[in-house]
Design an enzyme around this catalytic site. Structure first.
Site, PDB file in Angstrom:
ATOM      1  N   GLY A  50       0.868  -1.180   0.000  1.00  0.00           N
ATOM      2  CA  GLY A  50       0.000   0.000   0.000  1.00  0.00           C
ATOM      3  C   GLY A  50       0.894   1.216   0.000  1.00  0.00           C
ATOM      4  O   GLY A  50       1.877   1.255  -0.728  1.00  0.00           O
ATOM      5  N   CYS A 106       6.068  -5.453   0.307  1.00  0.00           N
ATOM      6  CA  CYS A 106       6.174  -4.121  -0.287  1.00  0.00           C
ATOM      7  C   CYS A 106       6.100  -3.035   0.790  1.00  0.00           C
ATOM      8  O   CYS A 106       7.028  -2.910   1.579  1.00  0.00           O
ATOM      9  CB  CYS A 106       5.139  -3.963  -1.392  1.00  0.00           C
ATOM     10  SG  CYS A 106       5.629  -2.744  -2.601  1.00  0.00           S
ATOM     11  N   HIS A 157       4.847  -8.450  -4.565  1.00  0.00           N
ATOM     12  CA  HIS A 157       3.492  -8.761  -4.074  1.00  0.00           C
ATOM     13  C   HIS A 157       3.110 -10.202  -4.380  1.00  0.00           C
ATOM     14  O   HIS A 157       2.459 -10.459  -5.396  1.00  0.00           O
ATOM     15  CB  HIS A 157       2.472  -7.854  -4.771  1.00  0.00           C
ATOM     16  CG  HIS A 157       2.492  -6.442  -4.309  1.00  0.00           C
ATOM     17  ND1 HIS A 157       1.658  -5.953  -3.341  1.00  0.00           N
ATOM     18  CD2 HIS A 157       3.261  -5.402  -4.689  1.00  0.00           C
ATOM     19  CE1 HIS A 157       1.901  -4.676  -3.136  1.00  0.00           C
ATOM     20  NE2 HIS A 157       2.880  -4.315  -3.950  1.00  0.00           N
ATOM     21  N   GLU A 192       0.808 -11.814  -3.183  1.00  0.00           N
ATOM     22  CA  GLU A 192      -0.651 -11.989  -3.054  1.00  0.00           C
ATOM     23  C   GLU A 192      -1.413 -11.659  -4.338  1.00  0.00           C
ATOM     24  O   GLU A 192      -2.592 -11.949  -4.432  1.00  0.00           O
ATOM     25  CB  GLU A 192      -1.180 -11.144  -1.882  1.00  0.00           C
ATOM     26  CG  GLU A 192      -1.282  -9.644  -2.104  1.00  0.00           C
ATOM     27  CD  GLU A 192       0.051  -8.902  -2.044  1.00  0.00           C
ATOM     28  OE1 GLU A 192       1.104  -9.560  -1.946  1.00  0.00           O
ATOM     29  OE2 GLU A 192       0.019  -7.666  -2.139  1.00  0.00           O
TER      30      GLU A 192
HETATM   31  N1  GLN Z   1       5.827   2.880  -2.827  1.00  0.00           N
HETATM   32  C1  GLN Z   1       5.093   2.440  -1.685  1.00  0.00           C
HETATM   33  C2  GLN Z   1       5.678   3.020  -0.379  1.00  0.00           C
HETATM   34  O1  GLN Z   1       6.737   3.537  -0.395  1.00  0.00           O
HETATM   35  C3  GLN Z   1       5.059   0.925  -1.608  1.00  0.00           C
HETATM   36  C4  GLN Z   1       4.338   0.362  -2.803  1.00  0.00           C
HETATM   37  C5  GLN Z   1       3.555  -0.882  -2.564  1.00  0.00           C
HETATM   38  O2  GLN Z   1       3.337  -1.326  -1.436  1.00  0.00           O
HETATM   39  N2  GLN Z   1       3.067  -1.438  -3.641  1.00  0.00           N
HETATM   40  O3  GLN Z   1       5.065   2.933   0.620  1.00  0.00           O
END
Ligand code: GLN
Length: 200
Positions: free
Chosen positions: A47, A79, A169, A171
């Site tokens: 996220g 992520c 990811h 998932e």
């Molecule tokens: N770019 C997001 C961050 O720095 C992470 C991206 C993701 O979770 N898909 O929080």
């Protein structure tokens, strides 16, 4: 086995679907009372880590979850979830849980063009599909951390004790093996905890 998924922002539903597919019970963490419940493992989804970090504090989840992770609760961060766990961010002052001794670079592949799909080898699993979405990568790790996967020389998955982190990811693909690996980790850690409490 009961798993909890942090559900304040981001791609938590995809993780829940994976867990459902694998027959694991799952609860969502949205408020402090949820975090205080008993569960065997925790997933921090992808996220926006800044938003998630802010919500974790505002919703008063921070201390409960950090204590659980410090005490050995198995956790998978994908992520932004990996960013939440990292002890250091090379391009951001803000550290969140800071429980995983690695340095992570946010948006490591660039902000806009940084989304791509590939496949790569993950130790203990084999070749898996890897989807990167404005992903971070891991710049450096403490010697005690196991590097599980690299893509083009960049570290993209690690394990340290009860913590599993991936900059991609797992998932969002149909491949369930990273989640199976995590559930196995949850089983082993919880089994060990039961044994040591019996021995005490
Ligand atoms: N770019 C997001 C961050 O720095 C992470 C991206 C993701 O979770 N898909 O929080």
């Amino acid at each position: 086995m009961k798993l909890a998924v942090l559900a304040v922002q981001g791609a938590f539903i995809e993780h829940e679907k994976m867990l459902e597919k694998l027959g694991a019970d799952c609860i969502e963490i949205r408020k402090k009372e949820d975090a205080e419940k008993a569960f065997d493992g925790l997933i921090l989804p992808g996220g926006e880590s800044t938003v998630m970090g802010k919500l974790i504090k505002e919703l008063d989840l921070y201390n409960v979850l950090k204590t659980k992770i410090d005490n050995g609760l198995p956790v998978l961060g994908t992520c932004a979830g990996l960013i939440l766990l990292a002890e250091k961010l090379s391009n951001d002052e803000q550290v969140h849980f800071g429980t995983l001794p690695v340095t992570v670079k946010r948006n490591g592949y660039g902000r806009q063009l940084g989304s791509f799909h590939t496949d790569g080898h993950m130790a203990g699993i084999g070749r898996i599909p890897m989807t990167f979405i404005r992903a971070p990568y891991i710049e450096s790790v403490d010697p005690a951390v196991d590097v599980l996967a690299r893509v083009a020389d960049k570290i993209v998955a690690v394990r340290y004790k009860n913590q599993l982190g991936a900059s991609f990811h797992p998932e969002v693909t149909a491949d369930t093996r990273v989640h199976e690996y995590f559930l196995q980790m949850v089983k082993e850690i919880n089994c060990r905890a039961v044994h040591s409490s019996i021995e005490m």
